[in-house]
Motif scaffolding. Structure first.
Motif, mmCIF file in Angstrom:
data_model
loop_
_atom_site.group_PDB
_atom_site.id
_atom_site.type_symbol
_atom_site.label_atom_id
_atom_site.label_comp_id
_atom_site.label_asym_id
_atom_site.label_seq_id
_atom_site.Cartn_x
_atom_site.Cartn_y
_atom_site.Cartn_z
ATOM 1 N N PRO A 182 41.164 39.908 31.199
ATOM 2 C CA PRO A 182 39.708 39.833 31.369
ATOM 3 C C PRO A 182 39.003 41.005 30.683
ATOM 4 O O PRO A 182 39.300 42.163 30.971
ATOM 5 C CB PRO A 182 39.531 39.881 32.890
ATOM 6 C CG PRO A 182 40.814 39.308 33.427
ATOM 7 C CD PRO A 182 41.880 39.795 32.472
ATOM 8 N N ASN A 224 35.823 41.721 30.873
ATOM 9 C CA ASN A 224 34.693 42.211 31.665
ATOM 10 C C ASN A 224 34.873 41.680 33.087
ATOM 11 O O ASN A 224 35.949 41.211 33.428
ATOM 12 C CB ASN A 224 33.360 41.782 31.027
ATOM 13 C CG ASN A 224 33.304 40.286 30.797
ATOM 14 O OD1 ASN A 224 33.505 39.486 31.708
ATOM 15 N ND2 ASN A 224 33.034 39.888 29.553
ATOM 16 N N ASP A 225 33.834 41.687 33.897
ATOM 17 C CA ASP A 225 34.001 41.253 35.288
ATOM 18 C C ASP A 225 33.656 39.776 35.510
ATOM 19 O O ASP A 225 33.604 39.312 36.647
ATOM 20 C CB ASP A 225 33.205 42.152 36.241
ATOM 21 C CG ASP A 225 31.717 42.160 35.932
ATOM 22 O OD1 ASP A 225 31.267 41.445 35.024
ATOM 23 O OD2 ASP A 225 30.996 42.893 36.629
ATOM 24 N N ASP A 229 34.401 35.652 35.418
ATOM 25 C CA ASP A 229 35.571 34.792 35.557
ATOM 26 C C ASP A 229 36.035 34.368 34.168
ATOM 27 O O ASP A 229 35.215 34.120 33.280
ATOM 28 C CB ASP A 229 35.230 33.542 36.371
ATOM 29 C CG ASP A 229 35.063 33.831 37.845
ATOM 30 O OD1 ASP A 229 35.603 34.854 38.317
ATOM 31 O OD2 ASP A 229 34.392 33.033 38.531
ATOM 32 N N GLU A 230 37.332 34.270 33.989
ATOM 33 C CA GLU A 230 37.911 33.898 32.701
ATOM 34 C C GLU A 230 38.942 32.781 32.893
ATOM 35 O O GLU A 230 40.142 32.994 32.711
ATOM 36 C CB GLU A 230 38.557 35.114 32.025
ATOM 37 C CG GLU A 230 37.581 36.168 31.570
ATOM 38 C CD GLU A 230 36.726 35.740 30.381
ATOM 39 O OE1 GLU A 230 37.162 34.883 29.581
ATOM 40 O OE2 GLU A 230 35.609 36.261 30.254
#
Length: 178
Positions: free
Chosen positions: A99, A101-102, A104-105
């Motif tokens: 990921p 960044n913060d 969702d992926e």
């Protein structure tokens, strides 16, 4: 058999945005058959749902070149891991495997079989930026290089195109494609 290129847009993207049409035109002029699939659920639905549809719609072989941008580059990691054959080349632009960044992926798998990806990837090229507003930066590119080998190109060009970053042409990318 003619060489094929599949250009995969990023999260929330469209195949007619940024440099994708330009690259398709340039590769077509070089004799490639180019596909630019539209994946509206990319990085919205789990990769386990996107992947089988992608593989069914886009047969892969030794004449295939894969180009992915951002979430599309992340998808190509799963594509390469599960590909039935080795492709000629994979070029991952603003790619990442963890990921960035913060957000969702769901396009990312929990784990990757790096040896299998390497075995299916042919020539691997990573293009990342020193600074990327989404975190798909040179650190991510270096992590991919460390796991997979290949070539890492680091620029200072943001995300290489986005809703607020016009990037209609990408001459470096054309030169990097076999």
């Amino acid at each position: 058999m003619a060489r094929r290129a599949i250009v995969v847009h990023g999260t929330g993207g469209h195949p007619d945005n940024v440099w994708y049409p330009w690259l398709a035109d340039r590769l077509t002029a070089r004799g490639y058959a180019v596909e630019r699939p539209h994946l509206p659920r990319l990085n919205v639905e789990p990769v386990a749902e996107t992947l089988p549809r992608f593989l069914a719609a886009h047969p892969l072989d030794g004449d295939t070149v894969l180009v992915g941008h951002s979430g599309g580059a992340a998808l190509l990691l799963a594509v390469l891991e599960h590909a039935p054959a080795r492709v000629a080349q994979a070029v991952l632009v603003a790619g990442y495997a963890t990921p960035p960044n913060d957000a969702d992926e769901p396009v990312l798998q929990d784990t990757y079989d790096w040896d299998r990806i390497r075995a299916h990837a042919g020539d691997l090229v990573f293009v990342n930026s020193v600074r990327d507003p989404y975190g798909c930066d040179a650190t991510q590119g270096r992590a991919l290089l460390d796991r997979l080998g290949g070539t890492l190109v680091v620029r200072d060009d943001g995300h290489f195109g986005d809703w607020d970053q016009p990037y209609d042409e990408f001459p470096l990318l054309e030169r990097l494609v076999l």
